[in-house]
Design an enzyme around this catalytic site. Structure first.
Site, PDB file in Angstrom:
ATOM      1  N   CYS A 165     -41.974  67.888  14.786  1.00 35.15           N
ATOM      2  CA  CYS A 165     -43.136  67.739  13.906  1.00 35.15           C
ATOM      3  C   CYS A 165     -44.074  66.633  14.387  1.00 35.15           C
ATOM      4  O   CYS A 165     -45.209  66.558  13.938  1.00 35.15           O
ATOM      5  CB  CYS A 165     -42.691  67.448  12.475  1.00 35.15           C
ATOM      6  SG  CYS A 165     -41.813  65.894  12.296  1.00 35.15           S
ATOM      7  N   ASP A 192     -43.772  63.442  13.876  1.00 37.67           N
ATOM      8  CA  ASP A 192     -43.835  62.283  12.984  1.00 37.67           C
ATOM      9  C   ASP A 192     -43.070  61.090  13.574  1.00 37.67           C
ATOM     10  O   ASP A 192     -42.074  61.265  14.266  1.00 37.67           O
ATOM     11  CB  ASP A 192     -43.259  62.632  11.613  1.00 37.67           C
ATOM     12  CG  ASP A 192     -44.151  63.622  10.876  1.00 37.67           C
ATOM     13  OD1 ASP A 192     -45.233  63.909  11.401  1.00 37.67           O
ATOM     14  OD2 ASP A 192     -43.764  64.080   9.797  1.00 37.67           O
ATOM     15  N   CYS A 209     -45.349  62.991   7.445  1.00 37.31           N
ATOM     16  CA  CYS A 209     -45.564  63.777   6.233  1.00 37.31           C
ATOM     17  C   CYS A 209     -45.203  62.963   4.985  1.00 37.31           C
ATOM     18  O   CYS A 209     -44.595  61.898   5.070  1.00 37.31           O
ATOM     19  CB  CYS A 209     -44.716  65.036   6.295  1.00 37.31           C
ATOM     20  SG  CYS A 209     -42.976  64.671   6.087  1.00 37.31           S
ATOM     21  N   CYS A 241     -36.860  64.985   7.387  1.00 36.53           N
ATOM     22  CA  CYS A 241     -37.700  63.799   7.196  1.00 36.53           C
ATOM     23  C   CYS A 241     -36.837  62.606   6.764  1.00 36.53           C
ATOM     24  O   CYS A 241     -37.096  61.470   7.177  1.00 36.53           O
ATOM     25  CB  CYS A 241     -38.775  64.072   6.159  1.00 36.53           C
ATOM     26  SG  CYS A 241     -39.581  65.676   6.354  1.00 36.53           S
TER      27      CYS A 241
HETATM   28 FE1  FES Z   1     -41.754  65.603  10.241  1.00 36.71          FE
HETATM   29 FE2  FES Z   1     -41.512  65.272   7.652  1.00 36.71          FE
HETATM   30  S1  FES Z   1     -42.451  66.940   8.665  1.00 36.71           S
HETATM   31  S2  FES Z   1     -40.830  63.965   9.212  1.00 36.71           S
END
Ligand code: FES
Length: 145
Positions: free
Chosen positions: A35, A37, A60, A104
């Site tokens: 993702c 992040d 997110c 996450c």
């Molecule tokens: Fe990647 Fe939440 S979508 S940490």
């Protein structure tokens, strides 16, 4: 039923402990390549107690809520307890996350472990390397995956 619990929404809208700690004793940064992040946790440690914790999360809402909740759960606690914090405990404290958002909360668990490990490494403190199985970039120990 709402997708996100009230606790998730609360910690997303009003995240606790956002920021950085200058001269932190341990810093842990992790990212999820899927993702994209990124989460960074800063710890201030005194006598094996986490006296302060701050985080920066570029990600997110669930990642922000997870870091906020995780920071609350370890603040003022001994390192031994912080190392036992699982993503499951973070998720439970948030009254759950949707299945596709569970990863996450994993970021929070991993970032905390990495920050504690950073503290141990910086101070030449011996530790049980099996406590950090998720760490892929350890330059100190060939035993870890
Ligand atoms: Fe990647 Fe939440 S979508 S940490």
């Amino acid at each position: 039923m709402a997708l996100y619990s009230e606790k998730v929404m609360d910690h997303f809208r009003n995240p606790r402990n956002v920021g950085i700690i200058e001269n932190a004793d341990g810093i842990g940064e992790v990212g999820n390549p899927v993702c994209g992040d990124i989460m960074k946790i800063y710890l201030k440690i005194d006598n094996d107690i986490i006296t302060d914790v701050k985080f920066e999360t570029f990600g997110c809402g669930s990642a922000i809520a997870s870091s906020s909740m995780a920071s609350e759960l370890i603040k003022g606690r001994p390192l031994s307890e912080a190392l036992k914090l699982t993503n499951k405990a973070v998720t439970e404290a948030l009254d759950g996350l949707p299945a596709h958002k569970l990863h996450c909360s994993v970021l929070a668990e991993e970032a905390i472990k990495k920050a504690v490990k950073d503290y141990y490494d910086n101070n030449g403190i011996e530790y049980d390397h099996s406590l950090f199985p998720a760490c892929e970039d350890c330059a100190h120990c060939g035993e870890m995956a």
